[in-house]
Motif scaffolding. Structure first.
Motif, PDB file in Angstrom:
ATOM      1  N   ARG A  83      -6.896  10.136  -4.608  1.00 11.92           N
ATOM      2  CA  ARG A  83      -7.839   9.012  -4.599  1.00 11.92           C
ATOM      3  C   ARG A  83      -7.484   8.012  -3.497  1.00 11.92           C
ATOM      4  O   ARG A  83      -8.372   7.495  -2.805  1.00 11.92           O
ATOM      5  N   GLU A  84      -6.191   7.745  -3.329  1.00 11.19           N
ATOM      6  CA  GLU A  84      -5.771   6.834  -2.256  1.00 11.19           C
ATOM      7  C   GLU A  84      -6.108   7.410  -0.886  1.00 11.19           C
ATOM      8  O   GLU A  84      -6.569   6.686   0.015  1.00 11.19           O
ATOM      9  N   MET A  85      -5.875   8.693  -0.713  1.00  9.79           N
ATOM     10  CA  MET A  85      -6.182   9.336   0.565  1.00  9.79           C
ATOM     11  C   MET A  85      -7.675   9.291   0.839  1.00  9.79           C
ATOM     12  O   MET A  85      -8.109   9.023   1.968  1.00  9.79           O
ATOM     13  N   SER A 145      -1.713   6.606   9.129  1.00  7.53           N
ATOM     14  CA  SER A 145      -0.963   6.488   7.876  1.00  7.53           C
ATOM     15  C   SER A 145      -1.935   6.428   6.709  1.00  7.53           C
ATOM     16  O   SER A 145      -3.003   5.808   6.809  1.00  7.53           O
ATOM     17  N   VAL A 146      -1.577   7.094   5.627  1.00  2.46           N
ATOM     18  CA  VAL A 146      -2.427   7.164   4.435  1.00  2.46           C
ATOM     19  C   VAL A 146      -1.534   7.086   3.208  1.00  2.46           C
ATOM     20  O   VAL A 146      -0.669   7.953   3.009  1.00  2.46           O
ATOM     21  N   ALA A 147      -1.715   6.063   2.415  1.00  5.70           N
ATOM     22  CA  ALA A 147      -1.017   5.931   1.132  1.00  5.70           C
ATOM     23  C   ALA A 147       0.491   6.141   1.265  1.00  5.70           C
ATOM     24  O   ALA A 147       1.112   6.842   0.460  1.00  5.70           O
ATOM     25  N   GLY A 148       1.062   5.556   2.307  1.00  6.11           N
ATOM     26  CA  GLY A 148       2.505   5.679   2.515  1.00  6.11           C
ATOM     27  C   GLY A 148       2.930   6.954   3.228  1.00  6.11           C
ATOM     28  O   GLY A 148       4.124   7.158   3.481  1.00  6.11           O
ATOM     29  N   LEU A 206      -2.706  10.193  -5.716  1.00  2.00           N
ATOM     30  CA  LEU A 206      -2.542  10.192  -4.268  1.00  2.00           C
ATOM     31  C   LEU A 206      -3.826  10.660  -3.580  1.00  2.00           C
ATOM     32  O   LEU A 206      -4.196  10.151  -2.508  1.00  2.00           O
ATOM     33  N   ASP A 230      -9.870   7.117  -0.162  1.00  2.00           N
ATOM     34  CA  ASP A 230     -10.275   5.771   0.228  1.00  2.00           C
ATOM     35  C   ASP A 230      -9.958   5.492   1.701  1.00  2.00           C
ATOM     36  O   ASP A 230     -10.627   4.680   2.356  1.00  2.00           O
ATOM     37  N   ALA A 231      -8.931   6.162   2.225  1.00  2.00           N
ATOM     38  CA  ALA A 231      -8.501   5.925   3.611  1.00  2.00           C
ATOM     39  C   ALA A 231      -9.254   6.795   4.610  1.00  2.00           C
ATOM     40  O   ALA A 231      -9.516   6.356   5.732  1.00  2.00           O
ATOM     41  N   ASP A 247       5.703  12.912   4.092  1.00  2.00           N
ATOM     42  CA  ASP A 247       6.272  11.873   3.244  1.00  2.00           C
ATOM     43  C   ASP A 247       7.627  11.478   3.835  1.00  2.00           C
ATOM     44  O   ASP A 247       8.557  12.296   3.877  1.00  2.00           O
TER      45      ASP A 247
END
Length: 225
Positions: free
Chosen positions: A215-217, A81-84, A213, A219-220, A120
């Motif tokens: 940037r969140e991905m 899972s990545v950023a929801g 999104l 980081d993961a 999603d």
């Protein structure tokens, strides 16, 4: 002594009695070895400027080298899972991920590459197609532009390409849009640093949302020791 013993040289021609250069004594004073005049102010300014430029250049090289060392040899993964978003493990998604890896890896030499499709849960038409890889990249911005060029070759030119904040991991990140078959535009974002690069396609999302999104991905999926 008779005049017959005198040299045949013209008695009216003056005789050069200056000793040849090789005959000069090493102890003879040489005006070139005398005290030098003080350095002019202009010369001091020039030398000081050259020294300052040299120091600045060395500092820039040191910063650049330190950045490479801090960013090299990261780990790239595709978590569940990545950023929801949820990793799609279906056969179709796996085939799409392999196609992404093959398409992008052809344009950039990577040590390791990954590809994934993230779904999603709130909207099936907003799945994210992700590609990433690790390598020592001397010019991250140039390599990132190469990847955007590959996207353009596959689906049309990437329009409105612009730089966006890259986040805590640094490097460079850019976003733009590319046309899809139904005539709409799809957001495309990517990043690159000295150790890794990644790119994702964001159907049904504006570029501003896609940038956050991305940037969140990142980081993961990207980590450094």
């Amino acid at each position: 002594m008779s005049n017959d013993r005198i040299s045949a040289a013209d008695p009216g021609e003056p005789i050069d009695v200056t000793p040849p250069v090789w005959a000069a004594s090493p102890d003879d004073p040489d005006e070139d070895q005398g005290p030098r005049p003080p350095m002019s102010q202009r010369r001091r300014i020039v030398l000081a400027s050259v020294a300052a430029v040299g120091v600045a250049g060395l500092a820039a090289v040191g910063i650049w080298g330190g950045r490479i060392i801090s960013q090299q040899d990261p780990t790239m993964s595709t978590p569940a899972s990545v950023a929801g978003l949820q990793l799609n493990n279906s056969a179709d998604a796996a085939a799409t991920a392999e196609d992404l890896k093959a398409a992008f890896a052809a344009g950039i030499d990577l040590k390791k590459s990954v590809g994934a499709v993230y779904t999603d849960p709130a909207a099936t038409d907003r799945s994210v197609l992700f590609f990433g890889g690790t390598a020592l990249l001397w010019s991250p911005a140039k390599e990132l532009d190469t990847l955007f060029g590959l996207v353009g070759d596959e689906s049309g030119a990437v329009d409105g390409l612009h730089e966006v904040p890259a986040g805590d991991l640094g490097g460079v990140m850019k976003c733009g849009t590319t046309a899809v078959d139904d005539g709409s535009n799809m957001a495309v974002c990517g990043w690159a640093d000295h150790g890794a690069t990644g790119m994702a396609l964001f159907p049904s999302r504006p570029t501003e949302e896609a940038a956050g999104l991305m940037r969140e991905m990142r980081d993961a999926v990207q980590s450094r020791d």
